[in-house]
Structures are given as C-alpha cells and as structure tokens.
Design a protein around this motif. Structure first.
Motif, PDB file in Angstrom:
ATOM      1  N   MET A   7       0.859  -1.178   0.000  1.00 24.71           N
ATOM      2  CA  MET A   7       0.000   0.000   0.000  1.00 24.71           C
ATOM      3  C   MET A   7       0.903   1.237   0.000  1.00 24.71           C
ATOM      4  SD  MET A   7      -3.053   0.992   2.618  1.00 24.71           S
ATOM      5  CE  MET A   7      -2.367   2.085   3.818  1.00 24.71           C
ATOM      6  N   ALA A  40      -5.286   6.200   5.296  1.00 23.70           N
ATOM      7  CA  ALA A  40      -4.225   5.198   5.425  1.00 23.70           C
ATOM      8  C   ALA A  40      -4.554   4.190   6.525  1.00 23.70           C
ATOM      9  CB  ALA A  40      -2.888   5.874   5.715  1.00 23.70           C
ATOM     10  N   LYS A  43      -7.605   2.024   5.425  1.00 24.89           N
ATOM     11  CA  LYS A  43      -7.301   1.072   4.351  1.00 24.89           C
ATOM     12  C   LYS A  43      -6.327  -0.013   4.814  1.00 24.89           C
ATOM     13  CE  LYS A  43      -8.421   3.395   0.065  1.00 24.89           C
ATOM     14  NZ  LYS A  43      -7.901   3.949  -1.193  1.00 24.89           N
ATOM     15  N   ALA A  44      -5.385   0.384   5.677  1.00 22.63           N
ATOM     16  CA  ALA A  44      -4.414  -0.596   6.165  1.00 22.63           C
ATOM     17  C   ALA A  44      -5.130  -1.726   6.907  1.00 22.63           C
ATOM     18  CB  ALA A  44      -3.390   0.073   7.085  1.00 22.63           C
ATOM     19  N   GLN A  45      -6.103  -1.345   7.724  1.00 22.20           N
ATOM     20  CA  GLN A  45      -6.876  -2.337   8.484  1.00 22.20           C
ATOM     21  C   GLN A  45      -7.624  -3.280   7.552  1.00 22.20           C
ATOM     22  OE1 GLN A  45      -7.604  -2.627  12.005  1.00 22.20           O
ATOM     23  NE2 GLN A  45      -7.897  -0.555  12.782  1.00 22.20           N
ATOM     24  N   LYS A  48      -4.670  -5.106   5.048  1.00 26.60           N
ATOM     25  CA  LYS A  48      -3.576  -5.819   5.704  1.00 26.60           C
ATOM     26  C   LYS A  48      -2.391  -6.073   4.752  1.00 26.60           C
ATOM     27  CE  LYS A  48      -6.474  -8.096   9.136  1.00 26.60           C
ATOM     28  NZ  LYS A  48      -7.583  -7.130   8.909  1.00 26.60           N
ATOM     29  N   PRO A  49      -1.801  -5.001   4.236  1.00 20.98           N
ATOM     30  CA  PRO A  49      -0.696  -5.177   3.274  1.00 20.98           C
ATOM     31  C   PRO A  49       0.563  -5.704   3.967  1.00 20.98           C
ATOM     32  CG  PRO A  49      -0.967  -2.856   3.811  1.00 20.98           C
ATOM     33  CD  PRO A  49      -2.067  -3.578   4.512  1.00 20.98           C
ATOM     34  N   ILE A  52       4.084  -1.156   3.496  1.00 19.31           N
ATOM     35  CA  ILE A  52       3.509   0.166   3.261  1.00 19.31           C
ATOM     36  C   ILE A  52       4.655   1.144   3.022  1.00 19.31           C
ATOM     37  CG2 ILE A  52       2.192   2.099   4.262  1.00 19.31           C
ATOM     38  CD1 ILE A  52       0.688   0.049   5.986  1.00 19.31           C
ATOM     39  N   SER A  67       2.024   5.683  11.150  1.00 26.85           N
ATOM     40  CA  SER A  67       2.662   4.360  11.188  1.00 26.85           C
ATOM     41  C   SER A  67       2.445   3.704  12.536  1.00 26.85           C
ATOM     42  CB  SER A  67       4.172   4.495  10.959  1.00 26.85           C
ATOM     43  OG  SER A  67       4.406   5.080   9.706  1.00 26.85           O
ATOM     44  N   ILE A  70      -1.004   2.325  12.701  1.00 29.82           N
ATOM     45  CA  ILE A  70      -1.174   1.149  11.842  1.00 29.82           C
ATOM     46  C   ILE A  70      -0.501  -0.074  12.471  1.00 29.82           C
ATOM     47  CG2 ILE A  70      -0.441   0.143   9.629  1.00 29.82           C
ATOM     48  CD1 ILE A  70      -0.953   2.920   8.378  1.00 29.82           C
ATOM     49  N   THR A  77       2.992  -6.121   9.356  1.00 32.37           N
ATOM     50  CA  THR A  77       3.172  -5.201   8.230  1.00 32.37           C
ATOM     51  C   THR A  77       4.484  -4.421   8.405  1.00 32.37           C
ATOM     52  OG1 THR A  77       0.806  -4.995   7.907  1.00 32.37           O
ATOM     53  CG2 THR A  77       2.157  -3.206   7.053  1.00 32.37           C
ATOM     54  N   ILE A  79       6.814  -1.173   7.335  1.00 34.84           N
ATOM     55  CA  ILE A  79       6.653   0.175   6.785  1.00 34.84           C
ATOM     56  C   ILE A  79       8.020   0.771   6.444  1.00 34.84           C
ATOM     57  CG2 ILE A  79       5.795   2.517   7.239  1.00 34.84           C
ATOM     58  CD1 ILE A  79       3.708   1.331   9.103  1.00 34.84           C
TER      59      ILE A  79
END
Lengths: 287, 152
Positions: A7, A40, A43-45, A48-49, A52, A67, A70, A77, A79
């Motif tokens: 992401m 961010a 969408k991260a939730q 689950k990329p 990032i 960050s 997240i 994840t 970052i």
C-alpha cells in the motif's frame, strides 16, 4: 519478491504514480493507495498489506503517528518511510515507532529494491530455517552417536513443550549467532556422560571432569555440524556457535520456553540424551 | 587481569541499571577465578562470537532476582519467580550483554551475542569456556549480581 502486497501512502498523486511504477517493476502487487492519515489507517486495516510506503508529511498529520497507529493493529506489516525530508531526528523517531527503513525522495529504484529485498529476504530465510533446523540437529546428533557410541540410537521428539525442563545432571548451553540467533541445550545424567566418555575413549579410568569435557565438545560438534548444514542451505544464515558453558548440579531447572524451540530425547544403549534447540526470529535491522 | 575484557561489562551495568530505576550501584569486587564457578539462584549465560569469542554468565540469588524483576516491572510485587519475572531477568541479561557489545565496538572490537539460557537451582557448578574467568561483583541497591566473563 513475489506475492508481496503493498500500500502506498502519499499526499501527492504524482509520487504515488512514481512509486507504483517502481514497485510494479519489482513484481509487487499494489493493493491500495491513501492520500492522508485517516484513509491510510482505515485502508491498512482492511487490506492488511505486507508493506507500506509512508510519506512523512500528510495533510492531516504526520507519517510517524500514522505508522504508529497502523502497527498497533498490524504487527506483521512492514513500513518504509519515503519522504523528501530526511534528518537524524526524524529517522530516530521513525525507528522508534517501528518503521523499518527510510528512503529520501526522489527515490532511487536500486535503493528501493535493496530495502525491500532485505526486509523480505529475512522472512523467507526464517521460513527456511524453521523448516530445516530440526532435521539438521537430529541428523547431526544421530550420526555422532551412531558413529561414536554405536548400537541402537532412537530420536524421539518431545511433543508437549513445557516452559522449563529439569536437568538430569549435566547441561551444556551454546549460543548460536547469525541472521537468526538461537541456542542449543544438551542434557544428560552424570552416569550417561561417564559411560559415553569411557566408551569413546575406551578408558574406564575417565572421571567426571573428563565427562564434562566430553559433553562440552560433544555439544560443540553437534551444534557446529548442524549449523554448517543449515549454512549450506543458504549462506545468508551465517550461523556460528559460541563456546559451550557447562552446568552441573542437582535440581537444576532450565528455561526453554522463551524461544521457538523443539526438544528431543535421544535414546542410546548408554543412556538418554535430552536436546533442545531453538531460534528467535529477531527484528529486521534498520537500513 | 585483562581489564579490556571486563570493562565493557562494568560500564554496561553502570549505564543500564540506573535507566531501569536502580540507584546505588557499587562495584564490590573484581577478581580472576578458575574455570569452575559455583552459583545459587539464577544463572544466565549468553554466547559471544566475533573478534572475541566466549561467554558471559550472570548469577543472582533468587531474592535478588525477584527484587530486580519487581523494579523492572515498575514496582509490581513479585512473590515468586514466575514466567513473567524470569522473562524480565532474561531481558536484563540480554540488555546488559548487548550494551557491553556496544562498548566493545567503541574499542573497535566487534562481537555478536546469542539469546540467553536461564537456569535455576542451588549450588550450580559452572564450567566456562576458558580457564581464567574474569569476575566482577556488584551491589545494586542491596542486590548482589555477579558477572563472570570468559573471552578469548
């Protein structure tokens, strides 16, 4: 670097487009993009990329706080900060919240590739280690005992894994140091150690100090051989063993539950040997 | 006595312990021991490889270990050495040794450390990897900590 889902968080659609192209070139799958902190986090939730890329200045907050939020929910994840701004202070802050790397804009494709490779090679390596360490140590101890002691040698895995184990008399610990660190513990009764020492040296006059020396060297050989086998699978492991420390006494308890480890009982004609070996994943180093 | 081996550990104790909330740190004794060491309570050993190779063993009696765990856990009472308390002590040994490794690197000696192995018991006889073991004893707020270092 396949199957890595990424992401991109950046307030500039131009930067998103640039990063997208670079990441796609590496074969990564772009699963989402976000223009601000709120988007961010949300969408991260959802997505689950695995990775990032995080801009540090966003219209509704900064990339560090974003960050942090997240990573609270997505422990796996990774970052990487991507920002035009880069100084010691912000790097320290980024590091503190768990950001794994920092790249300055304009991002160089080679730097980006290297950062991603290092982050995810660790994952793959750990997987290889996890799948192979048991066999390597079992093979190493089996061949040693078969060769030196002979007779029946049967290795049994201890199924239920307790946090602690009681020593049978003599314990040896060696540290394993490399891409992933670990530990090998060998334990047997004084009688077993004495019987093995006397058999190997073919000398019934061997005493307990000789048995301690034997057990120390025995553990060193098993650890060294097994680590060489593993290093042979992938040079990046770079596993080395530290010298052994031997413990002797009655009612000694050994903590073994702190690492991902496996225990084995190796039954021989001269007595049982307990072996526990484990590794920790460790954190991916900052880059 | 080879002070270059032991000084990084002394510096580590005096740096790290105050950060964890300990106040009075006194170096009580510094001596050289033979290979065999006897300790009761908790013993933690970590392997060291790199420019120097060997191991370090920390010895703390059970009461002292409970006090340390309690201080490390912000004063939470520790009545027995449960898994949480043991984990705190284990982490302490890791922090102290990692810090010593950084101190070594300031002397251009690069070393890496292994995870700790923790044993508990009475009269544990330890054989380190070297015949001469450097030993320092600290009194930290009344708690005795012994650090044994065998490095080549």
């Amino acid at each position: 670097m396949e199957n890595i889902r990424v992401m991109i968080v950046d307030d500039s659609t131009f930067s998103i487009a640039v990063l997208k192209r670079m990441l796609q070139k590496d074969g990564l799958e772009i699963v989402g993009t976000a223009l601000n902190v709120k988007e961010a986090i949300q969408k991260a939730q959802e997505l689950k990329p695995d990775l990032i890329t995080m801009d540090m200045t966003l219209p509704d907050g900064d990339g560090i706080e974003c960050s942090k939020e997240i990573l609270k929910h997505l422990k796996d994840t990774k970052i990487i900060a991507v920002s035009a701004m880069m100084d010691e202070e912000i790097i320290q802050r980024a590091r503190k919240v768990g950001i794994k790397g920092y790249l300055q804009k304009p991002v160089d494709q080679t730097d980006l590739d290297a950062a991603i490779e290092r982050l995810f090679e660790g994952e793959e390596l750990y997987g290889i280690l996890k799948n192979n360490f048991e066999e390597a140590f079992k093979e190493s101890i089996f061949s040693f005992l078969k060769r030196e002691i002979g007779g029946e040698v049967v290795t049994e895995k201890v199924a239920a894994h307790p946090m602690t184990t009681n020593s049978s008399g003599i314990s040896v610990a060696i540290g394993i140091i490399g891409r992933h660190d670990g530990r090998l513990i060998m334990d047997m009764s004084e009688e077993t150690a004495l019987r093995m020492t006397r058999k190997i040296l073919q000398d019934d006059g061997q005493q307990i100090d000789d048995a301690i020396n034997f057990l120390s060297e025995f553990t060193n050989v098993i650890g060294g051989n097994a680590c060489s086998l593993l290093n042979g699978l992938n040079r990046s492991f770079g596993l080395r063993v530290s010298p052994p420390t031997v413990f002797r006494g009655k009612d000694i308890t050994i903590s073994i539950g702190d690492l991902m480890s496996e225990s084995f009982v190796i039954k021989t004609d001269l007595g049982d040997v307990f072996m526990n070996v484990g590794f920790q994943k460790g954190d991916v180093e900052w880059m | 006595m080879d002070v270059t081996i032991i000084n990084p550990f002394i510096a580590s104790i005096t740096d790290v312990m105050p950060q964890l909330g300990f106040e009075n740190i006194n170096l009580k004794a510094q001596k050289e021991k033979s290979k065999k060491i006897v300790a009761s309570g908790i013993v933690l050993t970590l392997g060291i490889v790199g420019d120097k190779k060997g191991n370090v063993a920390y010895a703390i009696d059970t009461e002292g270990a409970k006090q340390i765990a309690s201080t490390m856990m912000m004063g939470m009472p520790v009545d027995e050495l449960d898994d949480m308390a043991k984990s705190a002590i284990s982490e302490l040994s890791n922090m102290l040794t990692a810090n010593a490794a950084i101190n070594f690197s300031n002397d251009n000696i690069t070393v890496d450390i292994s995870p700790p192995t923790m044993l508990t018991g009475e009269s544990i006889e330890l054989s380190m990897s070297k015949d001469q073991v450097m030993c320092v004893e600290f009194d930290i707020d009344g708690i005795l900590i012994e650090i044994n270092v065998a490095l080549d």
